[in-house]
Design a protein around this motif. Structure first.
Motif, short mmCIF file in Angstrom:
data_model
loop_
_atom_site.label_atom_id
_atom_site.label_comp_id
_atom_site.label_asym_id
_atom_site.label_seq_id
_atom_site.Cartn_x
_atom_site.Cartn_y
_atom_site.Cartn_z
N SER A 153 42.58 50.27 41.60
CA SER A 153 42.69 49.27 40.65
C SER A 153 41.37 48.55 40.89
O SER A 153 40.57 48.24 39.90
CB SER A 153 43.93 48.45 40.69
N TYR A 154 41.00 48.40 42.05
CA TYR A 154 39.85 47.79 42.24
C TYR A 154 38.56 48.48 41.62
O TYR A 154 37.64 47.90 41.10
CB TYR A 154 39.61 47.35 43.85
N GLN A 155 38.69 49.77 41.98
CA GLN A 155 37.60 50.62 41.71
C GLN A 155 37.39 50.89 39.98
O GLN A 155 36.44 50.80 39.43
CB GLN A 155 37.86 52.12 42.31
N TRP A 156 38.67 50.83 39.42
CA TRP A 156 38.68 50.89 38.09
C TRP A 156 38.02 49.53 37.44
O TRP A 156 37.26 49.70 36.40
CB TRP A 156 40.19 50.78 37.75
N VAL A 157 38.26 48.37 38.12
CA VAL A 157 37.43 47.16 37.65
C VAL A 157 36.09 47.36 37.89
O VAL A 157 35.27 47.06 36.81
CB VAL A 157 38.05 46.05 38.31
N GLU A 158 35.67 47.76 38.95
CA GLU A 158 34.07 47.74 39.38
C GLU A 158 33.37 48.63 38.88
O GLU A 158 32.25 48.35 38.57
CB GLU A 158 34.12 47.91 40.94
N HIS A 159 34.07 49.63 38.21
CA HIS A 159 33.16 50.52 37.48
C HIS A 159 32.46 50.22 36.24
O HIS A 159 31.38 50.54 35.84
CB HIS A 159 34.10 51.73 37.05
N LEU A 160 32.96 48.90 35.73
CA LEU A 160 32.37 48.12 34.42
C LEU A 160 31.93 47.13 34.79
O LEU A 160 30.80 46.36 34.08
CB LEU A 160 33.53 48.09 33.46
N VAL A 161 32.20 46.14 35.67
CA VAL A 161 31.75 44.74 35.79
C VAL A 161 31.31 44.28 37.10
O VAL A 161 30.72 43.24 37.41
CB VAL A 161 33.16 43.87 35.58
N ALA A 162 31.17 45.15 38.11
CA ALA A 162 30.60 44.56 39.41
C ALA A 162 29.14 45.20 39.85
O ALA A 162 29.16 46.49 39.47
CB ALA A 162 31.72 44.89 40.56
N THR A 554 40.46 40.06 42.46
CA THR A 554 41.93 40.38 42.56
C THR A 554 42.76 39.91 41.52
O THR A 554 43.77 40.75 41.03
CB THR A 554 42.42 39.39 43.96
N VAL A 555 42.33 39.05 40.76
CA VAL A 555 43.01 38.73 39.44
C VAL A 555 42.88 39.99 38.64
O VAL A 555 43.83 40.33 37.95
CB VAL A 555 42.63 37.43 39.04
N MET A 556 41.60 40.45 38.47
CA MET A 556 41.51 41.62 37.46
C MET A 556 41.99 42.72 38.16
O MET A 556 42.67 43.56 37.43
CB MET A 556 39.80 42.00 37.40
N MET A 557 41.98 43.08 39.44
CA MET A 557 42.86 44.06 39.86
C MET A 557 44.30 43.88 39.72
O MET A 557 44.99 45.15 39.25
CB MET A 557 42.51 44.24 41.53
N LEU A 558 45.08 42.76 39.82
CA LEU A 558 46.32 42.54 39.43
C LEU A 558 46.70 42.86 37.94
O LEU A 558 47.73 43.57 37.81
CB LEU A 558 46.72 41.26 39.93
N GLY A 559 45.74 42.63 37.24
CA GLY A 559 46.00 43.00 35.61
C GLY A 559 46.28 44.56 35.59
O GLY A 559 47.29 44.95 35.00
N ARG A 560 45.34 45.26 36.21
CA ARG A 560 45.17 46.71 36.02
C ARG A 560 46.45 47.29 36.78
O ARG A 560 47.03 48.22 36.52
CB ARG A 560 43.62 47.41 36.72
#
Length: 577
Positions: A153-162, A554-560
């Protein structure tokens, strides 16, 4: 013919390179599912209704839309096309905008510390200083999350915004000073939370353009998602007749013209309403809907659905204290990039350079400006509108040299001190009353003092020497007068001897407040609200303490994570049936 194909190829490459040079934060993505709430029908039906299009709500909606119809209701507008959100160089402009249309809504805690809550698609990720870092492994274990899915889930977020930030002179000096001060080892660039000094991620790309949780809607199934902007949810609707427990089955919301709409769950035992309105908005909406402390609800003539005394309890805000270090040489404009993760429970970070507020030429201290409420020249209870205005006038009168330098801050881990929230009115657009009780627990104050002492070591380090005026002592920095170079911190005759008083008097927020709907108190470990059915809360209001140095990752990760968990659970249930 070959020449024609060659020209077409070159043209295609030019187009690709042209658009690659523009981040999604600069241009509005083609979100065909995003509309003004004024276009909504009077009544509509969905599999999932998510209240709050913020840091958790956007990735949650994008995930659930893959298989189900989802309505995402956001009380604010779009972040796209707003340079005060997009650009690193104008950080603070949105926070200083006090108009009703601002993406930021100011509130003042009962402690007297001025704070802000988001009112925009993408939530706090549209307003913050951009630091991106994961939660520590023990936090993940205590939350009983699945480690594999957390990483995915972290990686899913990081692909677009980190992104990896470019480290320049000021941040390099802070990094090296941290190591001289004993915050070791040096862990290089990493998203992971590791004791020592590191360079973390950022949601600002290399061109200084912000990426937000709203960008995660690019993952959505456009046929499965409806996003309504300027949709203020007033109430969760419950069915109680013939039910052993109240069943959430719809919401009422008003658009920007004040017109009332209703959205209901489609028939189906697994369909749900999910509140993702943040640490103030989620407990507030539960109370407005009749789930909360009975006596408080009755005082506002709210029908009690479930007497839940823990709603609004356990509110915390990580106290932040900073020292401004005037520099004899120019410094770059930077937000949080380097962090020192100490063993004693304080995080050391830094920001530098002048920012420009509201697109004007008015010089500003960025994330430490009185224009955004970060006033530390007087103790919290004295931070009146008049004191703020006086601080802004004083800042505007300073010479350019006064803005040359940067802040080194410490943020208390946790914290241990907690408070509570209470309704002021029945209007969901009004701020509730919230008390954080900064430094109520002695351990939080001890951590602040140790953090300030570490900052002193950084300032006195060899690595930081070129950014420090010769002969300017720590006591002088703490007690500096309003001459140039200037320090906008309070004067205390005994500041160098009483750092605990310094911590109390100069406390500010770093906007990491949390609690109010905590796991084990208001929701279970699946984030289902205790005592009712078909209702969850998924956001930072469920946290017992803030994850890592900065919580947005972590909040973005939690949503995913929870979106994927819900999808997998429903798939497994459908297969078994």
């Amino acid at each position: 013919m070959g020449f024609v194909w060659w020209r077409l190829f070159v043209a295609a490459v030019v187009v690709i390179l042209f658009f690659h040079g523009f981040s999604s934060a600069e241009r509005a993505p083609n979100f065909t599912f995003m509309h003004s709430a004024t276009t909504a029908p009077d009544i509509s039906y969905y599999d999932y209704i998510i209240v709050g299009g913020g840091t958790a709500g956007c990735p949650l909606a994008a995930s659930l839309s893959q298989n189900y119809s989802v309505l995402l209701l956001e009380r604010g507008g779009s972040p796209y096309g707003n340079p005060n959100i997009t650009n690193l160089s104008t950080f603070g402009s949105a926070l200083s905008d006090l108009s009703p249309a601002s993406p930021s809504q100011r509130f003042i805690s009962e402690d007297g510390v001025i704070n802000a809550r988001a009112r925009v698609l993408g939530g706090g990720s549209c307003l913050n200083a951009g630091f991106y870092t994961r939660a520590p492994p023990d936090y993940i274990r205590e939350a009983a999350w699945d480690g594999r899915l957390v990483n995915e889930s972290y990686q899913w977020v990081e692909h677009l915004v980190a992104f990896r930030p470019p480290i320049q002179a000021w941040q390099s000096a802070v990094r090296n000073g941290l190591m001289e001060a004993g915050v070791m080892p040096y862990n290089g660039f990493t998203y992971d939370h590791i004791y020592g000094t590191k360079v973390g991620g950022t949601i600002f790309d290399l061109e200084g353009h912000r990426h937000t949780a709203a960008d995660l809607l690019e993952y959505a199934n456009p046929t499965g998602l409806t996003v309504l902007l300027h949709a203020a949810v007033h109430k969760i609707l419950f069915r109680t007749k013939g039910k052993s427990r109240p069943l959430a089955h719809g919401v009422t919301f008003r658009d920007s013209s004040g017109t009332k709409h209703r959205a209901y769950l489609k028939n189906g035992s697994k369909n749900e309403i999910i509140i993702s309105s943040g640490a103030l908005g989620s407990p507030q909406l539960l109370m407005l809907s009749g789930v909360g402390p009975a006596e408080q609800l009755k005082a506002h003539n709210i029908t009690v659905v479930v007497d839940q005394p823990m709603v609004g309890q356990g509110m915390s805000d990580n106290p932040m204290n900073a020292i401004f270090v005037p520099s004899p040489i120019p410094v770059e404009v930077s937000l949080i990039q380097v962090v020192g993760i100490t063993h004693f429970g304080s995080y050391i970070e830094a920001a530098s350079g002048e920012n420009f507020a509201g697109g004007s030429t008015t010089k500003d201290f960025g994330m430490f400006s009185p224009k955004i409420g970060q006033l530390s020249t007087v103790p919290p209870k004295q931070r009146t509108p008049e004191a703020l205005a006086e601080a802004v006038r004083y800042m505007d009168s300073l010479e350019d040299a006064a803005f040359k330098g940067g802040f080194i801050l410490e943020k208390v881990m946790g914290p241990i001190s907690t408070g509570h929230m209470e309704l002021r009115t029945r209007n969901p657009n009004d701020n509730p009353a919230v008390t954080f009780n900064y430094f109520k627990e002695p351990q939080d104050l001890e951590r602040c003092v140790q953090g300030i002492e570490t900052i002193e070591k950084i300032i006195e380090s060899k690595a930081f020497s070129k950014f420090r005026y010769e002969g300017m002592s720590i006591a002088a920095l703490l007690n500096a007068t309003a001459s140039s170079p200037v320090n906008l911190l309070p004067k205390h005759a005994n500041a160098s001897r009483s750092l605990d008083q310094f911590c109390k008097d100069t406390v500010m927020t770093i906007w990491h407040y949390h609690g109010g709907c905590q796991v084990g108190r208001v929701v279970d470990h699946d984030y289902k609200v205790l005592g009712v059915d078909a209702l969850r809360v998924i956001d930072g209001s469920t946290f017992n303490y803030s994850p890592g140095t900065n919580p947005q990752a972590t909040v973005m990760m939690l949503g995913r994570y929870m979106g994927k968990t819900i999808l997998d659970e429903r798939l497994a249930s459908d297969v078994s049936n």
